[in-house]
Motif scaffolding. Sequence first.
Motif, PDB file in Angstrom:
ATOM      1  N   ALA A  74       9.091  14.444 -19.170  1.00  0.00           N
ATOM      2  CA  ALA A  74       9.660  14.303 -20.588  1.00  0.00           C
ATOM      3  C   ALA A  74      10.554  15.070 -20.818  1.00  0.00           C
ATOM      4  O   ALA A  74      10.196  16.603 -20.805  1.00  0.00           O
ATOM      5  CB  ALA A  74       8.500  14.215 -21.389  1.00  0.00           C
ATOM      6  N   MET A 124      -2.639   6.916 -17.902  1.00  0.00           N
ATOM      7  CA  MET A 124      -2.264   7.975 -17.098  1.00  0.00           C
ATOM      8  C   MET A 124      -3.483   8.264 -16.320  1.00  0.00           C
ATOM      9  O   MET A 124      -4.493   8.416 -16.730  1.00  0.00           O
ATOM     10  CB  MET A 124      -1.624   9.285 -17.920  1.00  0.00           C
ATOM     11  CG  MET A 124      -0.245   8.962 -18.425  1.00  0.00           C
ATOM     12  SD  MET A 124       0.043  10.495 -19.040  1.00  0.00           S
ATOM     13  CE  MET A 124       1.644   9.956 -19.648  1.00  0.00           C
ATOM     14  N   SER A 179       4.643  11.840 -11.359  1.00  0.00           N
ATOM     15  CA  SER A 179       4.622  12.367 -12.598  1.00  0.00           C
ATOM     16  C   SER A 179       5.844  11.857 -13.448  1.00  0.00           C
ATOM     17  O   SER A 179       6.651  11.459 -13.109  1.00  0.00           O
ATOM     18  CB  SER A 179       4.891  14.010 -12.332  1.00  0.00           C
ATOM     19  OG  SER A 179       3.957  14.565 -11.822  1.00  0.00           O
ATOM     20  N   LEU A 180       5.356  11.764 -14.743  1.00  0.00           N
ATOM     21  CA  LEU A 180       6.404  11.224 -15.804  1.00  0.00           C
ATOM     22  C   LEU A 180       7.066  12.536 -16.408  1.00  0.00           C
ATOM     23  O   LEU A 180       6.464  13.336 -16.974  1.00  0.00           O
ATOM     24  CB  LEU A 180       5.849  10.423 -16.870  1.00  0.00           C
ATOM     25  CG  LEU A 180       6.510   9.818 -17.805  1.00  0.00           C
ATOM     26  CD1 LEU A 180       7.664   8.962 -17.152  1.00  0.00           C
ATOM     27  CD2 LEU A 180       5.779   9.413 -18.941  1.00  0.00           C
ATOM     28  N   LEU A 220       2.186  13.808 -16.627  1.00  0.00           N
ATOM     29  CA  LEU A 220       2.979  14.012 -17.618  1.00  0.00           C
ATOM     30  C   LEU A 220       3.445  15.458 -17.695  1.00  0.00           C
ATOM     31  O   LEU A 220       2.732  16.470 -17.619  1.00  0.00           O
ATOM     32  CB  LEU A 220       2.694  13.875 -18.984  1.00  0.00           C
ATOM     33  CG  LEU A 220       3.679  14.157 -20.118  1.00  0.00           C
ATOM     34  CD1 LEU A 220       4.824  13.177 -20.025  1.00  0.00           C
ATOM     35  CD2 LEU A 220       2.988  14.021 -21.323  1.00  0.00           C
ATOM     36  N   PHE A 246      -2.033  17.533 -18.707  1.00  0.00           N
ATOM     37  CA  PHE A 246      -0.340  17.609 -18.688  1.00  0.00           C
ATOM     38  C   PHE A 246       0.160  19.191 -18.886  1.00  0.00           C
ATOM     39  O   PHE A 246      -0.527  19.866 -19.459  1.00  0.00           O
ATOM     40  CB  PHE A 246       0.202  16.453 -19.543  1.00  0.00           C
ATOM     41  CG  PHE A 246      -0.095  16.872 -21.223  1.00  0.00           C
ATOM     42  CD1 PHE A 246       0.992  17.496 -21.512  1.00  0.00           C
ATOM     43  CD2 PHE A 246      -1.019  16.727 -21.801  1.00  0.00           C
ATOM     44  CE1 PHE A 246       1.002  18.026 -23.096  1.00  0.00           C
ATOM     45  CE2 PHE A 246      -1.361  17.016 -23.172  1.00  0.00           C
ATOM     46  CZ  PHE A 246      -0.130  17.847 -23.733  1.00  0.00           C
TER      47      PHE A 246
END
Length: 110
Positions: free
Chosen positions: A88, A1, A85-86, A39, A6
């Motif tokens: 979750a 990343m 961005s990831l 993240l 995050f």
Amino acid sequence: MPGRLFKSATSETRSTDDGYMTDELLEFCEPMVRAGIPLIVTGDLYVSPRSKSAGRQVGIDDDKKAGLRDWVDLARAGGSLGTSSLPALVLRAAGRGATADSDWPLLPGR
């Protein structure tokens, strides 16, 4: 990343009273996406109304999934650093933390 920061799971409580995504929640996440936070961990998403642990908590039951797509699309849009961005998602089975109006605490495996 690419980044070192995050967004950890918090209880945003920015949905509608019945668990639908709102512009308020998307606007809360947008600055993190623009800043290139790699993240983004959501707050608890309830899987059944009986597993709600807070008011204005986002749900993932029934027809609420369309609003979640907006959340994912925002994260994937990328920020000023040119990175996506990831997202979750944190699913919630409230257990003994279920709200008082629950029939019974919803536990994993029940």
